[in-house]
Design a protein around this motif. Sequence first.
Motif, PDB file in Angstrom:
ATOM      1  N   LYS A 174       5.269  -1.393  -0.090  1.00 19.61           N
ATOM      2  CA  LYS A 174       4.000  -1.204  -0.779  1.00 19.61           C
ATOM      3  C   LYS A 174       3.142  -2.458  -0.735  1.00 19.61           C
ATOM      4  O   LYS A 174       1.909  -2.386  -0.587  1.00 19.61           O
ATOM      5  N   ASP A 228      11.463  -0.897  -1.206  1.00 21.22           N
ATOM      6  CA  ASP A 228      10.349  -0.006  -1.537  1.00 21.22           C
ATOM      7  C   ASP A 228       9.114  -0.803  -1.948  1.00 21.22           C
ATOM      8  O   ASP A 228       7.988  -0.489  -1.536  1.00 21.22           O
ATOM      9  N   ASP A 248       1.565  -2.731   2.650  1.00 20.38           N
ATOM     10  CA  ASP A 248       0.440  -1.800   2.761  1.00 20.38           C
ATOM     11  C   ASP A 248      -0.801  -2.342   2.055  1.00 20.38           C
ATOM     12  O   ASP A 248      -1.927  -2.215   2.556  1.00 20.38           O
ATOM     13  N   THR A 249      -0.591  -2.947   0.889  1.00 22.14           N
ATOM     14  CA  THR A 249      -1.710  -3.513   0.138  1.00 22.14           C
ATOM     15  C   THR A 249      -2.366  -4.651   0.888  1.00 22.14           C
ATOM     16  O   THR A 249      -3.594  -4.747   0.992  1.00 22.14           O
TER      17      THR A 249
END
Length: 366
Positions: free
Chosen positions: A357, A353, A360-361
């Motif tokens: 993230k 998870d 994506d950042t």
Amino acid sequence: MKIARSTLAVAAIGALALTACSDSGDSASTSGGGTIAGADCATGTIKASGSSAQKNAMTEWINAYQTACSGATIEYSPSGSSAGRADFVNNQVAFAGSDSAMSDELSQAAARCNGTPPINIPMVGGAIALTYNLEGVDNLVLTPDVTAKIFNSEITKWNDPAIAKVNPDVTLPDQPIAQFHRSDGSGTTDNFTQWLKAAAPDAWPYESGSDWAAKGGQGAKGSDGVASSVKSTPNSIGYVELSFVETQGLQAASVDNGGGAVAPSAETATAALAKAKLSPNADAGKGDMTMQIDYTLQDPKAYPVLLLTYEIACETGNAADTAPLTKGFLTYTASTEGQGILTGIGYVPLPSDLQSKVADTVSTLA
């Protein structure tokens, strides 16, 4: 516990090189036409510096990326977390590695990011191993209290009753303890002392921080310096990222945080890292991903002495001539493929998870 280096990373790098396409060798400010599993190739040269704990991970990542992407040159100097943060503030590097999230320097660093504060991007997980050199002792157990007293020079001999109590079946030598700590500003030191402060508050009277504050002992520069010092010094102990224990064939103690003795490994560190929580710094950029680690875990399957290495980067305002390669390389390190290399070389991949993230950042860096 004796640890041997795995060969998985070599196989992983070979697979990446075979499946990747060479890029087109365009100018430094543009992306090339090739790909590496998990990212597009980019060309040019970037420099980065900082955490010595992630040195071995960076070596593998850089080799894989440069093998797949002709025209890309990435230079990483494992100068220590404090030095890396200073280099970033002074605009000497495209990004910095730090085992502690940048906090105090955020406002200074904003100037080199066109006025926008940088962000902390977690990238490398790891166990901080208590590595030791004791002839005939293969299974040493240490508690937070005993460890704090050793590193504060209150326990000075290996057969001290406090060590013997948690190692009833071990013959401990009647020898003085040679204790090694980091001499340079170090995020590993920061995380190690955060654990001591949280898990042994009565035995560790110092605040946590990147600079060593306790009395006694001997300083060594970098994780590799501490590992080398322990390896060459009988009856010694130090703290290093687990990867250095593996690459140098050292011993590592199990840690009993109150829930039973747990040996450091990718599996036990992963179990503990999965319990870390996202805690963004309000003074950083809006995409900041500072994490909070629970150093007081009492889980028989989770090793509690952890670190997270962050890559510190401009969220916006990256220099035009380095932005494509910075983003391309960090896209690879944050990818499932890049993270997959870590287990084979003594590190801990980000939980799925969190990895998603982070990816994506990184994709928003500009």
